[in-house]
Design a protein around this motif. Structure first.
Motif, PDB file in Angstrom:
ATOM      1  N   GLY A   8     -34.031 -56.281 -25.650  1.00  0.00           N
ATOM      2  CA  GLY A   8     -35.009 -56.806 -24.707  1.00  0.00           C
ATOM      3  C   GLY A   8     -34.891 -56.159 -23.339  1.00  0.00           C
ATOM      4  O   GLY A   8     -35.897 -55.807 -22.708  1.00  0.00           O
ATOM      5  N   ILE A   9     -33.662 -55.969 -22.882  1.00  0.00           N
ATOM      6  CA  ILE A   9     -33.454 -55.301 -21.600  1.00  0.00           C
ATOM      7  C   ILE A   9     -33.833 -53.829 -21.706  1.00  0.00           C
ATOM      8  O   ILE A   9     -34.278 -53.214 -20.738  1.00  0.00           O
ATOM      9  CB  ILE A   9     -31.999 -55.474 -21.138  1.00  0.00           C
ATOM     10  CG1 ILE A   9     -31.750 -56.956 -20.829  1.00  0.00           C
ATOM     11  CG2 ILE A   9     -31.698 -54.626 -19.911  1.00  0.00           C
ATOM     12  CD1 ILE A   9     -30.328 -57.316 -20.579  1.00  0.00           C
ATOM     13  N   GLY A  10     -33.687 -53.272 -22.928  1.00  0.00           N
ATOM     14  CA  GLY A  10     -34.133 -51.903 -23.148  1.00  0.00           C
ATOM     15  C   GLY A  10     -35.616 -51.737 -22.861  1.00  0.00           C
ATOM     16  O   GLY A  10     -36.056 -50.678 -22.388  1.00  0.00           O
ATOM     17  N   LEU A  11     -36.404 -52.777 -23.147  1.00  0.00           N
ATOM     18  CA  LEU A  11     -37.827 -52.741 -22.799  1.00  0.00           C
ATOM     19  C   LEU A  11     -38.001 -52.501 -21.305  1.00  0.00           C
ATOM     20  O   LEU A  11     -38.866 -51.736 -20.873  1.00  0.00           O
ATOM     21  CB  LEU A  11     -38.504 -54.056 -23.193  1.00  0.00           C
ATOM     22  CG  LEU A  11     -38.503 -54.416 -24.683  1.00  0.00           C
ATOM     23  CD1 LEU A  11     -39.086 -55.815 -24.874  1.00  0.00           C
ATOM     24  CD2 LEU A  11     -39.310 -53.407 -25.476  1.00  0.00           C
ATOM     25  N   GLY A 220     -23.012 -48.534 -29.147  1.00  0.00           N
ATOM     26  CA  GLY A 220     -23.807 -49.673 -29.609  1.00  0.00           C
ATOM     27  C   GLY A 220     -24.762 -50.159 -28.536  1.00  0.00           C
ATOM     28  O   GLY A 220     -25.946 -50.399 -28.803  1.00  0.00           O
ATOM     29  N   ALA A 221     -24.263 -50.302 -27.302  1.00  0.00           N
ATOM     30  CA  ALA A 221     -25.125 -50.738 -26.204  1.00  0.00           C
ATOM     31  C   ALA A 221     -26.199 -49.701 -25.924  1.00  0.00           C
ATOM     32  O   ALA A 221     -27.367 -50.048 -25.692  1.00  0.00           O
ATOM     33  CB  ALA A 221     -24.287 -50.988 -24.952  1.00  0.00           C
ATOM     34  N   ALA A 222     -25.824 -48.417 -25.962  1.00  0.00           N
ATOM     35  CA  ALA A 222     -26.799 -47.355 -25.715  1.00  0.00           C
ATOM     36  C   ALA A 222     -27.910 -47.381 -26.761  1.00  0.00           C
ATOM     37  O   ALA A 222     -29.099 -47.263 -26.436  1.00  0.00           O
ATOM     38  CB  ALA A 222     -26.104 -45.992 -25.709  1.00  0.00           C
ATOM     39  N   ALA A 223     -27.527 -47.545 -28.030  1.00  0.00           N
ATOM     40  CA  ALA A 223     -28.524 -47.561 -29.104  1.00  0.00           C
ATOM     41  C   ALA A 223     -29.489 -48.727 -28.943  1.00  0.00           C
ATOM     42  O   ALA A 223     -30.706 -48.576 -29.109  1.00  0.00           O
ATOM     43  CB  ALA A 223     -27.821 -47.633 -30.457  1.00  0.00           C
ATOM     44  N   ALA A 224     -28.963 -49.904 -28.609  1.00  0.00           N
ATOM     45  CA  ALA A 224     -29.824 -51.073 -28.449  1.00  0.00           C
ATOM     46  C   ALA A 224     -30.792 -50.892 -27.281  1.00  0.00           C
ATOM     47  O   ALA A 224     -31.980 -51.230 -27.377  1.00  0.00           O
ATOM     48  CB  ALA A 224     -28.968 -52.324 -28.235  1.00  0.00           C
ATOM     49  N   GLY A 229     -36.339 -49.306 -25.306  1.00  0.00           N
ATOM     50  CA  GLY A 229     -36.991 -48.526 -24.269  1.00  0.00           C
ATOM     51  C   GLY A 229     -37.961 -47.468 -24.731  1.00  0.00           C
ATOM     52  O   GLY A 229     -39.028 -47.278 -24.127  1.00  0.00           O
ATOM     53  N   LEU A 230     -37.657 -46.752 -25.795  1.00  0.00           N
ATOM     54  CA  LEU A 230     -38.483 -45.605 -26.186  1.00  0.00           C
ATOM     55  C   LEU A 230     -39.926 -45.974 -26.546  1.00  0.00           C
ATOM     56  O   LEU A 230     -40.863 -45.275 -26.135  1.00  0.00           O
ATOM     57  CB  LEU A 230     -37.812 -44.855 -27.337  1.00  0.00           C
ATOM     58  CG  LEU A 230     -36.515 -44.118 -26.967  1.00  0.00           C
ATOM     59  CD1 LEU A 230     -35.885 -43.485 -28.198  1.00  0.00           C
ATOM     60  CD2 LEU A 230     -36.775 -43.056 -25.898  1.00  0.00           C
TER      61      LEU A 230
END
Length: 270
Positions: A8-11, A220-224, A229-230
């Motif tokens: 969600g934060i990746g968004l 793991g954090a980077a992937a999430a 985000g993409l």
């Protein structure tokens, strides 16, 4: 932090990549500090390294889908890109050796000083008049700025947009163009910083932390963050929102203030 929350934060990292040229760095650093609080003081080192990897992917993708007519403003900026990369390699190496507390407070301090500068020094919040725009075409960023921008950005894990966006705006670009140009410049910084972070020795972690590191990167954090985000980057690059320039600039300053506050809060919880 739960994987769903990270996605969600990746968004949000996707939104800030397109709208503000952050590449995800300013959002990723406080979030990963929070997510990896079990690492204690080392959480800041992991956060800056993980942020660099997130920025490589986000900024690279955002650059790839940016219209060529916008990127042409960087024509002749090869020297700037080389010095950004060289400075980033130095800054990332220094960040591995510096006390984590120093990096944290340097992050907060730099963002705070930037906010003060944007509010008080002319040229950022006030858009150019039509007469001014006709009198002077946008200028290129000086190549000599590359090394210090790259070093500071990689040391703090922020990608450089907090320096390149204001500089590009004061050079005569609109916020829409300045934030778009920040992504290829961020890529030049984040790529060497990521290499330094991945090749370095991993931190010792206890079995209860649930943090899986490659070098200093929490994969793991980077992937999430990237999963979230993409897709947002793809959508917003195809259909960018129409934001008045003055409001755009004020929103940029407001987001910097929120990031500084988030870092302070995550530090208290860590």
């Amino acid at each position: 932090m739960d994987v769903v929350a990270l996605i969600g934060i990746g968004l949000l990292t996707g939104v800030t990549t397109v709208l503000f040229g952050f590449g995800g760095g300013f959002v990723a650093v406080p979030v990963v500090v929070w997510a990896d609080a079990a690492l204690s003081a080392d959480a800041m080192r992991v956060a800056t390294a993980t942020s660099a990897l997130v920025m490589v992917v986000n900024a690279g993708f955002a650059t790839a889908v940016t219209p060529r007519r916008v990127l042409v403003a960087l024509r002749g900026s090869g020297g700037l890109l080389v010095l950004l990369a060289a400075g980033a390699a130095i800054g990332a190496s220094a960040g591995r050796l510096a006390p984590a507390t120093l990096v944290r407070w340097a992050f907060v301090g730099y963002v705070a000083l930037t906010i003060v500068d944007l509010l008080l020094r002319p040229g950022f919040l006030r858009p150019r008049t039509r007469e001014e725009a006709r009198a002077a075409a946008p200028r290129q960023l000086p190549a000599l700025l590359g090394a210090p921008i790259g070093a500071i950005a990689a040391f703090l894990g922020v990608g450089g947009s907090v320096m390149t966006v204001p500089a590009a705006r004061r050079a005569g670009h609109t916020m829409h163009v300045a934030t778009a140009l920040a992504n290829p410049l961020t890529l030049a910084i984040a790529l060497p910083a990521t290499v330094v972070s991945l090749l370095g020795a991993a931190l010792p972690t206890s079995g209860g932390t649930h943090v899986h590191l490659v070098g200093l990167v929490d994969v793991g954090a980077a992937a999430a963050l990237l999963v979230g985000g993409l897709p947002v980057i793809a959508v917003l690059r195809r259909r960018p929102p129409r934001i008045p320039d003055r409001i755009y600039a004020r929103a940029y300053v407001g987001l910097l203030a929120l990031v500084a506050l988030a870092m302070l809060v995550s530090g208290d919880q860590g």
